[in-house]
Design a protein around this motif. Structure first.
Motif, PDB file in Angstrom:
ATOM      1  N   GLU A  12       0.836  -1.201   0.000  1.00 20.78           N
ATOM      2  CA  GLU A  12       0.000   0.000   0.000  1.00 20.78           C
ATOM      3  C   GLU A  12       0.867   1.245   0.000  1.00 20.78           C
ATOM      4  OE1 GLU A  12      -2.797   0.121   3.216  1.00 20.78           O
ATOM      5  OE2 GLU A  12      -2.978   2.288   3.072  1.00 20.78           O
ATOM      6  N   GLN A  13       1.874   1.257   0.877  1.00 21.10           N
ATOM      7  CA  GLN A  13       2.712   2.456   0.961  1.00 21.10           C
ATOM      8  C   GLN A  13       3.532   2.634  -0.303  1.00 21.10           C
ATOM      9  OE1 GLN A  13       4.824   2.723   4.842  1.00 21.10           O
ATOM     10  NE2 GLN A  13       3.509   1.021   5.350  1.00 21.10           N
TER      11      GLN A  13
ATOM     12  N   SER B 223       1.147   3.955  -3.103  1.00 16.98           N
ATOM     13  CA  SER B 223       0.399   5.203  -2.907  1.00 16.98           C
ATOM     14  C   SER B 223       1.000   6.343  -3.706  1.00 16.98           C
ATOM     15  CB  SER B 223       0.419   5.586  -1.429  1.00 16.98           C
ATOM     16  OG  SER B 223      -0.533   4.834  -0.752  1.00 16.98           O
TER      17      SER B 223
ATOM     18  N   LEU C  80      -4.737   6.341   0.739  1.00 19.21           N
ATOM     19  CA  LEU C  80      -5.044   6.487  -0.688  1.00 19.21           C
ATOM     20  C   LEU C  80      -5.408   5.147  -1.303  1.00 19.21           C
ATOM     21  CD1 LEU C  80      -2.210   8.959  -1.620  1.00 19.21           C
ATOM     22  CD2 LEU C  80      -4.609   9.429  -1.237  1.00 19.21           C
TER      23      LEU C  80
ATOM     24  N   LEU D 137      -8.235  -0.323  -4.636  1.00 21.70           N
ATOM     25  CA  LEU D 137      -7.816   0.974  -5.141  1.00 21.70           C
ATOM     26  C   LEU D 137      -8.500   1.290  -6.463  1.00 21.70           C
ATOM     27  CD1 LEU D 137      -5.498   0.516  -7.642  1.00 21.70           C
ATOM     28  CD2 LEU D 137      -4.410  -0.601  -5.698  1.00 21.70           C
TER      29      LEU D 137
ATOM     30  N   SER E  34      -5.505   9.620  -5.919  1.00 22.83           N
ATOM     31  CA  SER E  34      -5.337   8.190  -5.762  1.00 22.83           C
ATOM     32  C   SER E  34      -5.421   7.585  -7.157  1.00 22.83           C
ATOM     33  CB  SER E  34      -6.435   7.629  -4.864  1.00 22.83           C
ATOM     34  OG  SER E  34      -6.388   6.238  -4.855  1.00 22.83           O
TER      35      SER E  34
END
Lengths: 519, 375
Positions: A246-247, A250, A259, A291, A472
């Motif tokens: 995720e990081q 992003s 995000l 996402l 995002s």
């Protein structure tokens, strides 16, 4: 291009990584040889012959052809190897006369082995990769190819109710650590032939399985391209879990706001996929990623769709109010008390003043003491074993609150304010969003301490500036409020009756925007 | 299967309307009822607002027409072809300073009014500085982000005004609004001029119409963008006259905010609505200020074509802060406001007069372009 890349340098990084991986391949991509002993020695040598490496040698056929099966103990289903591999191998060739190794290999694959997951490969690196993933490797004397038999079987948690996202009504299944179970949870909900699962092995060393899911024909192709590009750019020894991915993926690491959404609920992922989003599952992590998301996604829960639209709409309005309270309530209290006494109705002002009598600190200090205590209690409650965790809640809530008031450190009004703030911040479906608001709350409290209401409104403006410049995967975080998508408002604060939710969210620019046939 | 696409950096006509409205609504209306009460009789100020509004809409319409002519060019490149580069450069620098002053006016106004309604001891320099810093944060982001901020903030302001007007319904003394049509044309026109000053901001259409999905819609969007403030202004003005009476109104510094003070909130949840009113109003003042800053940067950048956004922010912010803090008192500040307005209207009318020439020139170039293509 609409779905644009977030990091300018990630392409560069990706190419660097590719180069490095190439070098690794050069070193290890050595083909197997035809001598079984040489192969066994080499594989054992690369792994330094660990204790859990099991080698079962045997001879088959009338002319005693040497074979060996290797696997890693604990990663494989032993009964499966015994019944579907060794048993047939030993019994099939008793009467047959076979000379060439190739013939044996063909026979083994075509007629003998009863297990259905069978492959071949020709290098040490691939064979070891398969071994470490829980497959068994069958080596045959005179054959420079290894036969890979899918035999992985290990203990994993059974599907349970999700821990972090409880709902009253709806499915109680949550993801587990095993990725195959997780994909099956999605597949079972979505019998859609266009559901695509793209598998990656991420992490230079861990080689963790990561699956990206989307529905072809709904999702915007550019979004898929961009997500793939970002996943492929990951260059790390182990991705550790969905959090790292995720990081990494992003758009901005400077923003406190999530995000990419994470969830333990298969129904939430399924819903996201059908809306034209992308889901990502990571092996060894019960959290899936969804996402892209926008600000409003954080206030939506899958339960909203299982309830009557009136109830769902009310709940959403309540959550929006909770978001407001969780962010601004302590700051409002500070600014009213320190700067704008006049705004409090006179009767209330008297009772607050009465209650604050004897409290030695200004409202800011008071608020900070209580807020920090609360955060500590919350953190301690998570860390402690469950039975004690509840005790902490009681100790914190009742004893400290009561004691602090009677000791004259804080006023009872402050306790109410902090309690309401805490309750509000627990009412979001998204935990990571609640954390972000917590962070923002402290910043706003400081602003309010300096500038009162003026400070609060300036912080609010700042948050909004941050939102409109935050993306995002190319979608502005403030969508659908700005840029305006009126159609999407049906499912943001209002949750329109099911019959009216005819379109997928327009902000996602889906290829197939119609959810229902129009009559 | 329908395929909907929207370009990330384009704005739709409703968003353009919101932009123009946010640019217009700012500090002006807060004092306008007092000014009108000083020039017109009874409640006739609404005629002045309407006159100014019609004039503003006409100008907005003409300036909106430029949107079609501009195409993908910046305004400077376009006007440069029309009136030679050096003159255009001079004009753009005037525009830059006009907007810088516009922004500085808003900063100073925020500082002054906050001092009156929110703070007692905090120095106005500090108030203005924090505000300007937030504005800098906004303008160092993207231009499209600034437009989106308008969309996020304007609804609050409009809804708040509606609520205040609705609640004030019970305390308006309708007698105060009569008699009507008693003011002579002279004072009405003076009032219209004063109202016109508060309508400034619609010229932002010139700088933002190039960002529209369909620049053809620009004139319409601009006209609507002026119409919304005109209606709000009339509502606020009439409510002010009804509550304070014409004579009382002349003595009140910021009648629109005082209006909120008079309003009683049902349930008496909190008192002193004016603080809340002004706090929310900061959002729209912020929008005007941000856009003015952005346009100043844009005008400067289009001439010099140097530097990044952040460089321009760093260059302009101290200038804006300094000239904003220059006026010594309220009277000097009011004079400063009129001065900016005169420059603004001068520029707008100049450009409106240029429009027919611009159009003829563009038509000719289009015509020659097409024949060239055929040959």
């Amino acid at each position: 291009m609409f779905y644009r890349s977030g990091r300018r340098n990630s392409r560069h990084r990706y190419q660097q990584g590719k180069h490095k991986r190439q070098q690794n391949n050069d070193r290890e991509a050595i083909p197997l040889v035809s001598s079984i002993n040489a192969n066994l020695d080499r594989i054992a040598g690369i792994l330094k012959a660990p204790e859990d490496l099991v080698v079962r040698s045997f001879k088959i056929g009338v002319n005693r052809h040497a074979c060996a099966i290797i696997c890693i103990d604990g990663l494989v289903d032993k009964a499966l190897i015994q019944n579907q591999v060794i048993d047939p191998l030993l019994h099939h060739f008793t009467e047959q006369q076979v000379d060439s190794a190739n013939k044996i290999a063909t026979l083994v694959v075509d007629e003998v082995l009863t297990s259905f997951d069978i492959g071949e490969n020709e290098t040490y690196e691939d064979s070891i990769g398969s071994l470490l993933s829980g497959d068994s490797v069958l080596l045959i004397e005179g054959l420079a190819t290894a036969i890979i038999i899918g035999s992985s079987g290990w203990n994993s948690r059974s599907v349970e109710e999700p821990q972090t996202e409880s709902i009253i009504r709806g499915p109680r299944e949550g993801f587990v650590e095993d990725i195959r179970t997780n994909t099956s949870l999605i597949r079972r909900r979505l019998r859609e032939p266009n559901l695509r699962l793209i598998t990656y092995k991420l992490g230079e060393r861990a080689r963790r399985t990561v699956v990206m899911m989307y529905i072809e024909g709904i999702v915007h192709p550019d979004l898929v391209e961009e997500a793939k590009r970002r996943i492929e750019s990951i260059e790390i020894d182990d991705v550790e879990g969905s959090g790292t991915i995720e990081q990494w993926m992003s758009d901005s690491f400077l923003s406190p706001f999530p995000l990419i959404a994470n969830t333990e609920r298969p129904d939430k992922v399924t819903g996201g996929l059908l809306q034209g989003r992308i889901g990502i599952l990571v092996d060894g992590d019960p959290f899936a990623l969804v996402l892209p998301i926008t600000f409003s996604s954080n206030l939506q829960s899958p339960e909203d769709y299982y309830q009557n639209w009136l109830i769902a709409t009310l709940t959403r309005i309540m959550r929006l109010g909770a978001a407001f309270l969780a962010t601004f309530l302590p700051a409002l209290y500070i600014s009213l008390l320190e700067f704008h006494h006049g705004m409090i109705p006179s009767k209330l002002a008297f009772s607050i003043a009465g209650a604050r009598e004897g409290v030695p600190f200004p409202a800011v200090v008071e608020a900070f003491i209580m807020e920090i205590t609360l955060e500590l209690l919350r953190e301690a409650g998570i860390r402690l074993p469950k039975p004690i965790g509840q005790t902490i809640g009681i100790v914190g809530g009742l004893v400290i609150g009561e004691a602090a008031v009677s000791a004259g450190i804080v006023s009872p009004v402050m306790v109410i304010v902090v309690a309401v703030t805490a309750i509000s911040s627990f009412s979001f479906p998204s935990y990571s969003f609640a954390i972000s608001l917590r962070m923002v709350r402290f910043a706003i409290m400081i602003a309010a301490a300096f500038f009162g209401l003026y400070g609060i409104i300036l912080s609010y403006i700042m948050i909004n500036i941050h939102f409109v410049n935050l993306y995002s995967f190319g979608i502005p975080y403030s969508t659908p409020f700005a840029p305006l998508f009126w159609g999407d408002w049906k499912d943001i604060i209002l949750r329109a009756p099911v019959e009216y939710l005819k379109d997928r969210p327009r902000m996602l620019q889906t290829r197939d925007s119609i959810r229902m046939k129009r009559k | 299967m329908s395929r909907r696409q929207y370009d990330d950096n384009r704005i739709s006509a409703p968003e353009m309307t919101i932009t123009v409205t946010s640019m217009i609504i700012g500090v002006g209306i807060l004092t306008l009822p007092r000014v009108l009460a000083g020039t017109t009789e009874s409640s006739d100020g609404w005629i002045s607002i309407a006159l100014a509004g019609c004039f503003g809409m006409l100008l907005a319409f003409i300036l909106g027409k430029y949107g079609v002519l501009l195409g993908n060019e910046t305004f400077y490149d376009f006007i440069g072809k029309l009136i030679t580069k050096p003159i255009a450069a001079g004009l753009m620098i005037v525009v830059m300073f006009y907007y810088a002053m516009y922004a500085s006016y808003e900063v100073r106004a925020i500082a002054n009014i906050s001092k009156t309604y929110l703070f007692e001891r905090t120095p106005s320099e500090a108030i203005g500085l924090t505000f300007l810093l937030i504005v800098c944060y906004a303008v160092s982001g993207s231009r499209i982000g600034i437009i989106r901020l308008n969309t996020l903030f304007l609804p609050f302001v409009v809804v708040l005004t509606m609520v205040v007007l609705f609640l004030s319904n019970t305390i308006i003394v309708w007698q105060e609004l009569k008699p009507v049509f008693v003011t002579k044309p002279g004072p009405l026109l003076t009032g219209a001029q004063e109202s016109g000053f508060t309508m400034l901001g619609f010229e932002s259409i010139l700088f933002y119409s190039t960002m529209m999905k369909r620049p053809k819609d620009a004139p319409k969007a601009a006209v609507f963008g002026v119409a919304i403030p005109v209606v709000l202004y009339m509502g606020i003005y009439l409510a002010c006259v009804g509550i304070f009476s014409q004579a009382g109104l002349q003595e009140i510094g910021y009648p629109a905010i005082e209006l909120a003070k008079e309003v009683k909130i049902p349930g008496e949840f909190f008192e002193r609505m004016e603080s809340v009113f002004f706090t929310i109003w900061i959002m729209t003042i912020f929008n005007s200020c941000t856009m003015a800053f952005d346009m100043a940067m844009h005008a400067g950048y289009s001439v010099f074509k140097k530097g990044k956004r952040i460089h321009w922010v760093i260059l302009l912010a101290p200038i804006i802060y300094y000239i904003g803090m220059m006026p010594k008192n309220v009277i000097a500040f009011a004079k400063y406001g009129s001065f900016i307005s005169y420059i603004g209207y001068g520029l707008i009318i100049l450009l409106a007069i240029l429009y027919p020439f611009a159009k003829r020139k563009v038509k000719r170039s289009w015509a020659s372009g097409s024949t060239g293509g055929n040959a």
